[in-house]
Design a protein around this motif. Structure first.
Motif, mmCIF file in Angstrom:
data_model
loop_
_atom_site.group_PDB
_atom_site.id
_atom_site.type_symbol
_atom_site.label_atom_id
_atom_site.label_comp_id
_atom_site.label_asym_id
_atom_site.label_seq_id
_atom_site.Cartn_x
_atom_site.Cartn_y
_atom_site.Cartn_z
ATOM 1 N N TRP A 72 -12.532 17.356 -38.816
ATOM 2 C CA TRP A 72 -13.827 16.702 -38.987
ATOM 3 C C TRP A 72 -14.367 16.939 -40.390
ATOM 4 C CZ3 TRP A 72 -18.910 17.994 -39.992
ATOM 5 C CH2 TRP A 72 -19.863 17.023 -39.695
ATOM 6 N N LEU A 73 -14.275 18.161 -40.887
ATOM 7 C CA LEU A 73 -14.786 18.484 -42.222
ATOM 8 C C LEU A 73 -14.005 17.766 -43.322
ATOM 9 C CD1 LEU A 73 -15.464 22.264 -41.699
ATOM 10 C CD2 LEU A 73 -17.194 20.518 -42.246
ATOM 11 N N LEU A 74 -12.733 17.552 -43.127
ATOM 12 C CA LEU A 74 -11.929 16.859 -44.123
ATOM 13 C C LEU A 74 -12.254 15.368 -44.181
ATOM 14 C CD1 LEU A 74 -8.472 18.598 -43.637
ATOM 15 C CD2 LEU A 74 -10.209 19.055 -45.391
ATOM 16 N N LYS A 75 -12.902 14.853 -43.145
ATOM 17 C CA LYS A 75 -13.283 13.436 -43.085
ATOM 18 C C LYS A 75 -14.795 13.226 -43.122
ATOM 19 C CE LYS A 75 -9.250 12.519 -40.248
ATOM 20 N NZ LYS A 75 -8.791 12.230 -38.893
ATOM 21 N N TRP A 76 -15.556 14.305 -43.150
ATOM 22 C CA TRP A 76 -17.021 14.278 -43.044
ATOM 23 C C TRP A 76 -17.660 13.361 -44.087
ATOM 24 C CZ3 TRP A 76 -20.114 17.743 -46.457
ATOM 25 C CH2 TRP A 76 -21.473 17.654 -46.207
ATOM 26 N N PRO A 77 -18.391 12.333 -43.638
ATOM 27 C CA PRO A 77 -19.077 11.450 -44.578
ATOM 28 C C PRO A 77 -20.506 11.930 -44.841
ATOM 29 C CG PRO A 77 -19.155 10.475 -42.400
ATOM 30 C CD PRO A 77 -18.401 11.790 -42.279
ATOM 31 N N ALA A 78 -20.904 11.807 -46.098
ATOM 32 C CA ALA A 78 -22.274 12.163 -46.479
ATOM 33 C C ALA A 78 -22.609 11.430 -47.771
ATOM 34 C CB ALA A 78 -22.399 13.675 -46.670
ATOM 35 N N ASP A 79 -23.885 11.432 -48.106
ATOM 36 C CA ASP A 79 -24.316 10.895 -49.387
ATOM 37 C C ASP A 79 -24.058 11.947 -50.458
ATOM 38 O OD1 ASP A 79 -25.163 8.633 -48.071
ATOM 39 O OD2 ASP A 79 -27.294 9.118 -48.183
ATOM 40 N N VAL A 80 -23.298 11.569 -51.468
ATOM 41 C CA VAL A 80 -22.953 12.470 -52.570
ATOM 42 C C VAL A 80 -23.479 11.843 -53.859
ATOM 43 C CG1 VAL A 80 -21.086 13.607 -53.822
ATOM 44 C CG2 VAL A 80 -20.858 13.194 -51.362
ATOM 45 N N THR A 81 -24.147 12.648 -54.653
ATOM 46 C CA THR A 81 -24.629 12.190 -55.951
ATOM 47 C C THR A 81 -23.813 12.874 -57.035
ATOM 48 O OG1 THR A 81 -26.856 11.888 -55.074
ATOM 49 C CG2 THR A 81 -26.646 11.985 -57.456
ATOM 50 N N VAL A 82 -23.261 12.070 -57.939
ATOM 51 C CA VAL A 82 -22.480 12.582 -59.066
ATOM 52 C C VAL A 82 -23.169 12.114 -60.342
ATOM 53 C CG1 VAL A 82 -20.232 12.604 -60.209
ATOM 54 C CG2 VAL A 82 -20.348 12.446 -57.711
ATOM 55 N N ASN A 83 -23.747 13.066 -61.067
ATOM 56 C CA ASN A 83 -24.478 12.750 -62.304
ATOM 57 C C ASN A 83 -25.478 11.606 -62.105
ATOM 58 O OD1 ASN A 83 -23.617 14.713 -64.089
ATOM 59 N ND2 ASN A 83 -21.788 13.575 -64.637
ATOM 60 N N GLY A 84 -26.213 11.662 -61.022
ATOM 61 C CA GLY A 84 -27.248 10.670 -60.761
ATOM 62 C C GLY A 84 -26.779 9.405 -60.070
ATOM 63 N N THR A 85 -25.485 9.234 -59.892
ATOM 64 C CA THR A 85 -24.947 8.053 -59.215
ATOM 65 C C THR A 85 -24.716 8.390 -57.748
ATOM 66 O OG1 THR A 85 -23.867 7.286 -61.227
ATOM 67 C CG2 THR A 85 -23.065 6.375 -59.146
ATOM 68 N N LEU A 86 -25.350 7.628 -56.872
ATOM 69 C CA LEU A 86 -25.211 7.853 -55.431
ATOM 70 C C LEU A 86 -23.937 7.210 -54.909
ATOM 71 C CD1 LEU A 86 -26.347 8.771 -52.671
ATOM 72 C CD2 LEU A 86 -27.495 6.539 -52.561
ATOM 73 N N HIS A 87 -23.185 7.983 -54.182
ATOM 74 C CA HIS A 87 -22.019 7.498 -53.431
ATOM 75 C C HIS A 87 -22.429 7.651 -51.964
ATOM 76 C CE1 HIS A 87 -19.326 7.598 -56.982
ATOM 77 N NE2 HIS A 87 -20.142 8.561 -57.352
ATOM 78 N N ALA A 88 -22.870 6.565 -51.366
ATOM 79 C CA ALA A 88 -23.453 6.612 -50.019
ATOM 80 C C ALA A 88 -22.380 6.699 -48.941
ATOM 81 C CB ALA A 88 -24.323 5.379 -49.782
ATOM 82 N N ALA A 89 -22.587 7.640 -48.035
ATOM 83 C CA ALA A 89 -21.753 7.797 -46.838
ATOM 84 C C ALA A 89 -20.255 7.805 -47.151
ATOM 85 C CB ALA A 89 -22.086 6.724 -45.806
#
Length: 101
Positions: free
Chosen positions: A30-47
Motif C-alpha cells: 500500500w505504501l509503495l502505491k500510496w497516492p497523495a498531493d506532492v509539491t515539488v518546488n511549488g509545483t503541485l503533483h495532485a494525487a
C-alpha cells in the motif's frame, strides 16, 4: 527554511482484514502505491503515487529543479513517516529502505 518537496504523512493504512494477506506485507504494498498531493518546488503533483515520484526525483533531481540533497531529504522524510506507518502494522522500515535503493 521550507522543504522543496512536501507531501502529507501517510495515515493509518486501510488494511481490509481477512486471511488473504498479512497486515505487514499489505502495508508495504500500500505504501509503495500510496497516492497523495506532492509539491515539488511549488509545483503541485495532485494525487500521484508518492514512492515512484520520489524515485524519479532521486534519479534526476536537476530535472525537477532540485539539488541531490533536497531529493535525499524528501526520501528520508518518506522513509521516516512511511516507516512508522509500516511498523505500526508489524512491518520493518528496512523493507522500504530496500525498495528505495
Amino acid at each position: 527554511m521550507t522543504d522543496a518537496v512536501t507531501f502529507p504523512t501517510p495515515g493509518r493504512i486501510p488494511y481490509p482484514g481477512g486471511c488473504v494477506l498479512e497486515p505487514a506485507p499489505y502495508a508495504l504494498d500500500w505504501l509503495l502505491k500510496w497516492p497523495a498531493d506532492v509539491t515539488v518546488n511549488g509545483t503541485l503533483h495532485a494525487a500521484v503515487p508518492v514512492f515512484p515520484l520520489l524515485r524519479e526525483l532521486l534519479r534526476d533531481p536537476a530535472a525537477h529543479g532540485l539539488t541531490p540533497e533536497q531529493a535525499q531529504a524528501a526520501r528520508d522524510r518518506f522513509l521516516d513517516t512511511a516507516g512508522q506507518a509500516l511498523e505500526a502494522e508489524g512491518g520493518q522500515r528496512a523493507w522500504l529502505e530496500r525498495e528505495v535503493r
